[in-house]
Design a protein around this motif. Sequence first.
Motif, PDB file in Angstrom:
ATOM      1  N   SER A   3       6.249   4.109  -3.548  1.00 36.88           N
ATOM      2  CA  SER A   3       5.908   5.252  -2.707  1.00 36.88           C
ATOM      3  C   SER A   3       4.488   5.723  -2.957  1.00 36.88           C
ATOM      4  CB  SER A   3       6.895   6.395  -2.956  1.00 36.88           C
ATOM      5  OG  SER A   3       6.742   6.930  -4.267  1.00 36.88           O
ATOM      6  N   LEU A   4       3.980   5.499  -4.162  1.00 33.23           N
ATOM      7  CA  LEU A   4       2.592   5.841  -4.458  1.00 33.23           C
ATOM      8  C   LEU A   4       1.630   4.773  -3.965  1.00 33.23           C
ATOM      9  CD1 LEU A   4       3.096   7.143  -8.101  1.00 33.23           C
ATOM     10  CD2 LEU A   4       2.598   8.520  -6.075  1.00 33.23           C
ATOM     11  N   TYR A   5       2.099   3.538  -3.952  1.00 34.18           N
ATOM     12  CA  TYR A   5       1.253   2.428  -3.501  1.00 34.18           C
ATOM     13  C   TYR A   5       0.881   2.595  -2.036  1.00 34.18           C
ATOM     14  CZ  TYR A   5      -0.356  -2.434  -3.062  1.00 34.18           C
ATOM     15  OH  TYR A   5      -1.102  -3.568  -2.848  1.00 34.18           O
ATOM     16  N   ALA A   6       1.864   2.959  -1.219  1.00 35.75           N
ATOM     17  CA  ALA A   6       1.612   3.106   0.212  1.00 35.75           C
ATOM     18  C   ALA A   6       2.729   3.903   0.851  1.00 35.75           C
ATOM     19  CB  ALA A   6       1.502   1.737   0.886  1.00 35.75           C
ATOM     20  N   ASP A   7       2.375   4.744   1.822  1.00 35.08           N
ATOM     21  CA  ASP A   7       3.401   5.427   2.605  1.00 35.08           C
ATOM     22  C   ASP A   7       4.220   4.398   3.383  1.00 35.08           C
ATOM     23  OD1 ASP A   7       2.554   7.869   1.742  1.00 35.08           O
ATOM     24  OD2 ASP A   7       1.621   8.490   3.626  1.00 35.08           O
ATOM     25  N   GLY A   8       5.511   4.634   3.463  1.00 38.49           N
ATOM     26  CA  GLY A   8       6.359   3.749   4.252  1.00 38.49           C
ATOM     27  C   GLY A   8       6.453   2.342   3.697  1.00 38.49           C
ATOM     28  N   TYR A   9       6.306   2.196   2.378  1.00 37.13           N
ATOM     29  CA  TYR A   9       6.365   0.869   1.741  1.00 37.13           C
ATOM     30  C   TYR A   9       7.696   0.203   2.080  1.00 37.13           C
ATOM     31  CZ  TYR A   9       5.806  -2.673  -1.966  1.00 37.13           C
ATOM     32  OH  TYR A   9       5.671  -3.838  -2.667  1.00 37.13           O
TER      33      TYR A   9
END
Length: 481
Positions: free
Chosen positions: A407-413
């Motif tokens: 979730s921190l890497y990318a929104d909507g992972y």
Amino acid sequence: MAATPATPAADEAYDVIVLGAGPTGENLADRAHAAGLSAVIVESELVGGECSYWACMPSKALLRPVTARSDARRVPGLRDAAEGPLDAPAVLTHRDAVAAHWKDDGQVRWLDSAGIDLVRGHGRLAGPRRVVVDGERTLTARHAVAVCTGSRPVLPPVPGLAEARPWTSRAATSSQAVPGHLVVVGGGVVGVEMATAWRALGAVVTLLVRGDGLLPRMEPFAGHLVAAALTEAGVDLRTGVEVREVRREIPGGPVTVVLDTEDEIVADELLIATGRAPRTADIGLETIGLEPGSWFDVDDSCRVTGVTGGWLYGVGDVNHRALLTHQGKYQARIAGAAIAARARGVPILESDPWGAHAATADTRAVPQVVFSDPEAASVGLTAAAAERAGHRFQVVDQDLGAIAGASLYADGYRGRARMVVDLDREVLLGATFVGPGVGELLHSATVAVAGEVPIERLWHAVPAYPTISEVWLRLLETYRG
């Protein structure tokens, strides 16, 4: 150049002769030389081979901007800055630099510094332990000849295809312009990666697949997730279709692809990515009783079976064990050690499957990353392969998007992870990850599979928080109940 001077009056003798200066050949010669043997490499093209100039390196140079932009578009604060098209000329210029502008000066300097001789030209076997280069220069091997010539793309027998001069992998990674419309035939790694890259660089892309999905050697969910992302990116993906005919009236002009559904597609370029064959058709195999153009049958030390005297090795793609650059380099390290041991009369550790002289990972722990968007990464056995092999196993799945680090890497992972556990030994047989950035997760899985690390011990390998690697904890929790 670092080529050795010709001495036509007598054969030139080396401990080891290597045909092919790609990563496999370079590594084998280096390992043999490090063990005290003299080594020479014969190369008819560029030192560094397919990977450096037409495969791994240029293809990833094309793909990295694609995944970086995709990730940035899903990060708050970067989304607006990452809108707009990629700078295609800049990407191609960087690709050219990564491929060293198709010059091998740097690789030749490395050979020179490593003490490995280079002979440029086409080498052919001329009987046991003898190699003739360009019909003029004869080399003899005291201990071994290693064939590391790799593989080449194969065109299927489709009417009009050869005459249309389609792209194969080399043209796809080295093109100096973005085609307006590119048709890609093949749902494997090359087809998926090139569809990903050229679509993001601005081409209209149609991807044609004979089967019912992409990446058939991986877990089915890998192909499903990658297919969904390609479709969202605007790729026209058609499964269950075959090319019946190809027409190109003018060289370099539009190409017409006729499908078995009677549909016709007119495009600027056509990429065929449907299979490969060994580069063994013109290396003199007939002089030692082997079939020209055939794959090599080898033992786990990569020594070719059925050759009297045991002096011939087939390493890398030519043995069809695992057509991947890193596996070729791995085999080269194994074969180099085996050649050196046999030259010294040291017993080969044939009874140790994970010893210095056995390429066991080729069958139990092959890692692979598909650099699509999202990435797909796997090592070891899929569930289907484990079933075919007769294992008693359990499959454990995890939604990667539910991991805090994701979730921190990318929104909507979006992504998924799977491990396949051997229930009798309680070790991992395989693992698969699909999602942005998962290629860097793979080595931990490779260590677990190759090391046959017990599940009970993996429980004590604590993943840092908050990273995507915490998926390991979730997988183990699910397995332990």
